[in-house]
Design a protein around this motif. Structure first.
Motif, PDB file in Angstrom:
ATOM      1  N   LYS A  64     -18.394 -70.348  24.871  1.00 45.66           N
ATOM      2  CA  LYS A  64     -18.569 -71.509  23.943  1.00 45.66           C
ATOM      3  C   LYS A  64     -19.546 -71.057  22.813  1.00 45.66           C
ATOM      4  CE  LYS A  64     -18.728 -76.225  23.350  1.00 45.66           C
ATOM      5  NZ  LYS A  64     -18.425 -77.584  23.968  1.00 45.66           N
ATOM      6  N   SER A  65     -20.539 -70.589  23.414  1.00 44.13           N
ATOM      7  CA  SER A  65     -21.784 -70.296  22.404  1.00 44.13           C
ATOM      8  C   SER A  65     -21.870 -68.674  22.092  1.00 44.13           C
ATOM      9  CB  SER A  65     -23.196 -70.865  22.863  1.00 44.13           C
ATOM     10  OG  SER A  65     -23.420 -70.052  24.239  1.00 44.13           O
ATOM     11  N   GLU A  66     -21.150 -67.993  22.763  1.00 43.06           N
ATOM     12  CA  GLU A  66     -20.936 -66.566  22.775  1.00 43.06           C
ATOM     13  C   GLU A  66     -22.612 -65.965  22.845  1.00 43.06           C
ATOM     14  OE1 GLU A  66     -18.839 -64.483  19.627  1.00 43.06           O
ATOM     15  OE2 GLU A  66     -17.711 -66.153  19.382  1.00 43.06           O
ATOM     16  N   LEU A  67     -23.218 -66.440  23.743  1.00 38.82           N
ATOM     17  CA  LEU A  67     -24.475 -66.202  24.247  1.00 38.82           C
ATOM     18  C   LEU A  67     -24.500 -65.536  25.422  1.00 38.82           C
ATOM     19  CD1 LEU A  67     -27.423 -66.756  23.116  1.00 38.82           C
ATOM     20  CD2 LEU A  67     -27.568 -68.514  24.857  1.00 38.82           C
ATOM     21  N   SER A  68     -25.158 -64.316  25.529  1.00 34.65           N
ATOM     22  CA  SER A  68     -25.344 -63.490  26.652  1.00 34.65           C
ATOM     23  C   SER A  68     -26.547 -63.325  27.071  1.00 34.65           C
ATOM     24  CB  SER A  68     -24.750 -62.005  26.479  1.00 34.65           C
ATOM     25  OG  SER A  68     -23.413 -62.194  26.228  1.00 34.65           O
TER      26      SER A  68
END
Length: 181
Positions: A115-119
């Motif tokens: 959803k946030s495209e956070l890794s």
């Protein structure tokens, strides 16, 4: 159940692929293959747990860990957490789009939120893109803004220490007509 598991797993694993902006686009249309010693499926709560020498492959993407937990929220977004593996580290590797370069990363725990495209990479974290590399105790990559945060403490904190400093290696790029690398 088998079709639902395959569809959920495919979507979840696509979300787990570290969203480096120039990852191989063709990978998304390739089949996902997962090898593990065990899988536990909780359809009611939308959680799949793969355990034991987990190897996920999809095109050029490979993720290796001891455990991979994939969950899905009510909106259909997936979140993946890979932990452990060789040397206690979860690993990933994927070819970059249009280049003969690979993005590789590792950490004791790798988390990705579609959803946030956070890794996020936790403890002994390292990400290498081509010949450039960043190391720290915590690395966060934002796929939307294509920005990194690297710190020497967990969860984006900094710890005063000469031993645990962030390390970055940026190789010189070869210019046209330049014999140097």
């Amino acid at each position: 159940m088998k079709t639902a598991l395959r569809q959920f797993t495919l979507l979840a694993l696509l979300a787990l692929a570290v969203p480096v902006a120039h990852a191989e686009r063709a990978d998304r249309s390739k089949p996902v293959n997962i090898a593990a010693d065990r899988v536990t499926v909780d359809d009611k709560n939308k959680i799949h747990i793969f355990e034991g020498k987990v190897v996920l492959t999809q095109g050029t993407l490979t993720i290796r860990s001891d455990k991979l937990v994939v969950s899905q929220d009510v909106e259909g977004y997936q979140r993946g957490v890979a932990t452990g593996g060789e040397g206690g580290l979860a690993h990933f590797r994927q070819k970059r789009e249009g280049r003969n370069e690979w993005v590789e990363g590792e950490g004791e725990r790798i988390e990705h939120d579609a959803k946030s495209e956070l890794s996020q990479f936790f403890q002994r974290a390292k990400v290498r893109s081509g010949t450039d590399e960043v190391r720290g105790q915590y690395i966060q990559f934002n796929g939307l803004t294509e920005t990194y945060v690297v710190t020497n403490g967990p969860n984006a904190t900094t710890v005063p220490s000469q031993q645990g400093r962030v390390q970055v290696t940026i190789q010189p790029k070869k210019k046209d007509g330049d014999g140097a690398n």
